[in-house]
Design a protein around this motif. Structure first.
Motif, PDB file in Angstrom:
ATOM      1  N   MET A  28       0.933  -1.139   0.025  1.00  0.00           N
ATOM      2  CA  MET A  28       0.154  -0.037   0.273  1.00  0.00           C
ATOM      3  C   MET A  28       0.874   1.319   0.158  1.00  0.00           C
ATOM      4  O   MET A  28       0.532   2.340  -0.154  1.00  0.00           O
ATOM      5  N   LYS A  29       1.996   1.105   0.279  1.00  0.00           N
ATOM      6  CA  LYS A  29       3.087   2.122   0.162  1.00  0.00           C
ATOM      7  C   LYS A  29       3.266   3.101   1.193  1.00  0.00           C
ATOM      8  O   LYS A  29       4.454   3.753   1.706  1.00  0.00           O
ATOM      9  N   SER A  30       2.086   3.632   1.727  1.00  0.00           N
ATOM     10  CA  SER A  30       2.156   4.856   2.763  1.00  0.00           C
ATOM     11  C   SER A  30       0.679   4.792   3.370  1.00  0.00           C
ATOM     12  O   SER A  30      -0.274   4.262   2.834  1.00  0.00           O
ATOM     13  N   ASP A  47       3.443  -2.491  12.476  1.00  0.00           N
ATOM     14  CA  ASP A  47       4.967  -2.183  13.255  1.00  0.00           C
ATOM     15  C   ASP A  47       5.274  -0.675  12.918  1.00  0.00           C
ATOM     16  O   ASP A  47       6.013   0.040  13.725  1.00  0.00           O
ATOM     17  N   GLU A  48       4.982  -0.485  11.635  1.00  0.00           N
ATOM     18  CA  GLU A  48       5.476   1.172  11.267  1.00  0.00           C
ATOM     19  C   GLU A  48       4.400   2.092  11.724  1.00  0.00           C
ATOM     20  O   GLU A  48       4.478   3.242  11.550  1.00  0.00           O
ATOM     21  N   SER A  62      -3.131   0.840  -6.057  1.00  0.00           N
ATOM     22  CA  SER A  62      -3.907   2.385  -6.080  1.00  0.00           C
ATOM     23  C   SER A  62      -4.486   2.467  -7.228  1.00  0.00           C
ATOM     24  O   SER A  62      -5.334   3.172  -7.091  1.00  0.00           O
ATOM     25  N   LYS A  63      -4.431   1.595  -8.313  1.00  0.00           N
ATOM     26  CA  LYS A  63      -5.350   1.621  -9.384  1.00  0.00           C
ATOM     27  C   LYS A  63      -6.374   0.691  -9.387  1.00  0.00           C
ATOM     28  O   LYS A  63      -7.545   0.942  -9.977  1.00  0.00           O
ATOM     29  N   VAL A  64      -6.214  -0.423  -8.682  1.00  0.00           N
ATOM     30  CA  VAL A  64      -7.161  -1.393  -8.532  1.00  0.00           C
ATOM     31  C   VAL A  64      -8.286  -1.292  -7.640  1.00  0.00           C
ATOM     32  O   VAL A  64      -9.546  -1.258  -7.844  1.00  0.00           O
ATOM     33  N   LEU A  65      -7.874  -0.692  -6.453  1.00  0.00           N
ATOM     34  CA  LEU A  65      -8.876  -0.457  -5.271  1.00  0.00           C
ATOM     35  C   LEU A  65      -9.975   0.566  -5.787  1.00  0.00           C
ATOM     36  O   LEU A  65     -11.166   0.255  -5.567  1.00  0.00           O
TER      37      LEU A  65
END
Ligand code: FAD
Lengths: 323, 249
Positions: A212-214, A240-241, A307-310
């Motif tokens: 998901m990158k961010s 965790d992040e 990000s394009k599929v969702l």
């Protein structure tokens, strides 16, 4: 003889998982020629208790006592053991949630009863008593023989269909014997998660991973989940992040879930992640890497950028709902 | 004050398990054994608590029920920082057997805080901690995600379905720990590894205990049907498949 099922309530109400347990218990009772007795601890109105009859409880034992307002493992164990003995229970069933996991082992010692924990099937046989349970974190199942006269099972959530097969039920109030000083747990404060579908209760779960990158990219995932009435989840590195709350972490070291439908978006499908989701009935994966291991666990997949599929999935659900 | 951390040795969490002897036994060929992930975290938390002198913890002991084959994993716990170890020399036949052996050890030599992991990643039982507490007749708190000592009082956070509770219990007690109890497992430093070589592992012979359960055999999960791919450009078709074919929407 009876099959005793311990039913928890949430602010006086039962959940789908409760009815699953009673339905399960009623088939176990049928297999062993006995009856289902449900034990409810806490303030639950009769109308709610009566619902248990529909799923096969022939009797509901209701225990109310101010000492039992909060979970104290010793006090609860004592009450369940008293009722199990009074009802001559051969099988005692609890949920495999945190409460069940806290109580079942204590009860096991108290009743000298072996445990089959996290079972998700009916017993394979009653004499001898054999159940199938998760082993090696979902990589195998163990056929477990329980050798003691009394057996304890904790039932995995979402593993058994609700079946309405009973009718009316008898409600009995029981005065449990709780001596002074039994309760040792002092609850200082409670933080409840409100207004959200609990991950462990959900039929549909939408889960995001590092792909998901961010944390800023979660809005379409959350929208998709809301449209589906789904709960949201995530992989371990994501929690965790601090991208998502810890409650959402699924997998070996997080929550173990078994929804009907699990969307893994940008999740590679590491063994430790699959350990928490492999009992899902359907897994759908969205991942840019066509060789990602998640596709070996999934029944439906899209090779593509989350990000394009969702947004496309969101559109499609909106269309589906508009019909 | 003394802390006991119960540890289990389990196959590395990426292991592809296989079974032998008519699917009755795990094939241990080539398996890397590790400290059960939750036990490693509970050991880490025990050592963090000991690091703060005002908490008054003199000693952190690890206990394991198992054969001599587990000694490398016990040494690892000592290298991470446990002061000493106890091994009950027996095959762990089931959870009740293990809990009973641990209870015997603790009755001989009491501890104030006893920590167990919420489950072992091999048997997934979630049972030893609670059984142990019942055998000892002491409180247990399950699904513990934090444990601290505040002015001599034990403060624990436990997860309940849909929330968290902060609770206090008097010692001695068993904390059955889960995610959150420590951030990252502590890693053994060179000095720790050197020191671990001379730390004592007491070997105790088992008490005569009869197991309550027995594994008759293992089965592998049924292979799932091959993945059906939907083209990314037409991602929306997936929803129709889930609705009409899988019938899960
Ligand atoms: C003892 C132990 C316990 C563990 N317990 C857990 C656990 O409980 N739960 C858990 O999840 N993990 C656990 N792990 C960690 C696990 O091994 C993996 O590291 C973790 O699951 C990986 O998370 P991820 O899939 O989100 O990230 P990654 O492995 O980094 O995968 C990201 C995926 O996203 C894909 N991707 C990248 N960009 C995009 C894009 N734009 N669109 C779509 N896809 C994209 C990539 O192809 C990749 O497959 C544990 C590890 C250990 C050692």
């Amino acid at each position: 003889m009876s099959v005793l099922v311990f039913v928890e309530n949430w602010d006086g109400k039962f959940k789908k998982a409760t009815f699953e347990m009673v339905s399960y218990a009623s088939i176990v009772a049928e297999m062993s020629n006995s009856n289902v007795v449900a034990l409810s601890i806490g303030n639950v109105e009769n109308a709610e208790l009566e619902k248990l009859g529909k799923f096969g409880a022939t009797k509901v034992v209701s225990v109310t006592n101010d000492k039992l307002n909060f979970l104290d493992n010793q006090a609860y164990t004592s009450v369940i053991a008293q009722v199990a003995e009074k009802e001559n229970a051969e099988v005692v069933i609890l949920s495999n949630n945190n409460t069940g996991k806290a109580l079942a082992p204590r009860l096991s010692v108290r009743l000298k009863a072996g445990i089959g924990s996290g079972v998700n099937h009916l017993p394979l046989s009653i004499t001898p008593f054999v159940v199938q349970k998760r082993a090696y974190s979902g990589n195998a199942f163990a056929n477990l023989l329980i050798k003691t006269p009394v057996k304890i099972l904790t039932l995995a959530q979402n593993s058994f269909e609700i079946k309405e097969n009973g009718s009316s039920t008898l409600i009995e109030n029981f005065n449990a014997d709780l001596g002074e000083g039994v309760v040792k747990t002092v609850v200082k404060d409670v933080q409840k998660q409100t207004g959200k579908i609990l991950l462990t209760d959900a039929d549909v779960v939408v889960s995001g991973g590092r792909g998901m990158k961010s944390p800023d990219n979660w809005a379409p995932l959350v929208e998709f989940a809301e449209l589906l009435g789904a709960a949201t989840a995530c992989s371990r590195p994501v929690s965790d992040e601090g991208w998502r709350p810890h409650e959402e972490h699924t997998g070996q070291t997080g929550k173990i879930i078994a929804p009907n439908l699990y969307f893994a978006i940008g999740i590679s499908g590491a063994t430790q992640h699959l350990a928490g989701v492999s009992s899902s009935k359907y897994i759908v994966a969205v991942n840019t890497d066509k060789d990602a291991p998640i596709f070996s666990a999934a029944q439906y997949g899209i090779v593509g950028d989350a990000s394009k599929v969702l947004p496309k999935l969101v559109e499609a659900v909106k269309e589906m709902k508009a019909k | 004050m003394k802390v006991l951390v119960c540890i289990s040795n389990v196959p590395d969490t990426t292991t592809k398990v296989r079974f032998i002897d008519d699917n009755r036994k795990l094939d241990t060929t080539g398996i890397q054994w590790v400290i059960n992930p939750w036990d490693e975290l509970s050991l880490t938390r025990a050592l963090e608590l000991k690091d703060v002198a005002s908490n008054g913890i003199e000693k952190v002991t690890v206990a394991h029920v198992g054969s001599v084959a587990a000694e490398p994993v016990i040494r690892k716990a000592l290298a991470i920082g446990a002061d000493d170890a106890i091994r009950v020399n027996a095959e762990a036949s089931d959870a009740y057997f293990v809990a009973s052996q641990l209870a015997e050890v603790i009755k001989q030599n009491p501890y104030d805080i006893i920590m167990c992991g919420i489950e072992s990643s091999d048997h997934n039982g979630s049972t030893v901690g609670g059984m142990l507490a019942e055998l000892l007749g002491i409180p247990s708190v399950s699904a513990v995600s934090s444990l601290s000592i505040e002015n001599g009082t034990f403060v624990l956070t436990r997860e309940i379905d849909g929330g968290k509770e902060n609770v206090q219990v008097p010692a001695p007690f068993v904390a059955v720990v889960q995610k959150g109890i420590a951030k990252e497992p502590r890693i053994a430093a060179m000095r720790g590894i050197m020191m671990a070589r001379t730390k004592p592992i007491a070997v105790v012979e088992p008490a005569a205990i009869e197991a309550y359960t027995e594994v008759m055999g293992y089965e592998m999960p049924k292979p799932r049907a091959a993945c059906k791919f939907v083209d990314a450009e037409n991602a929306g078709q997936l929803i129709a498949l889930l609705q009409n074919e899988a019938k899960v929407l």
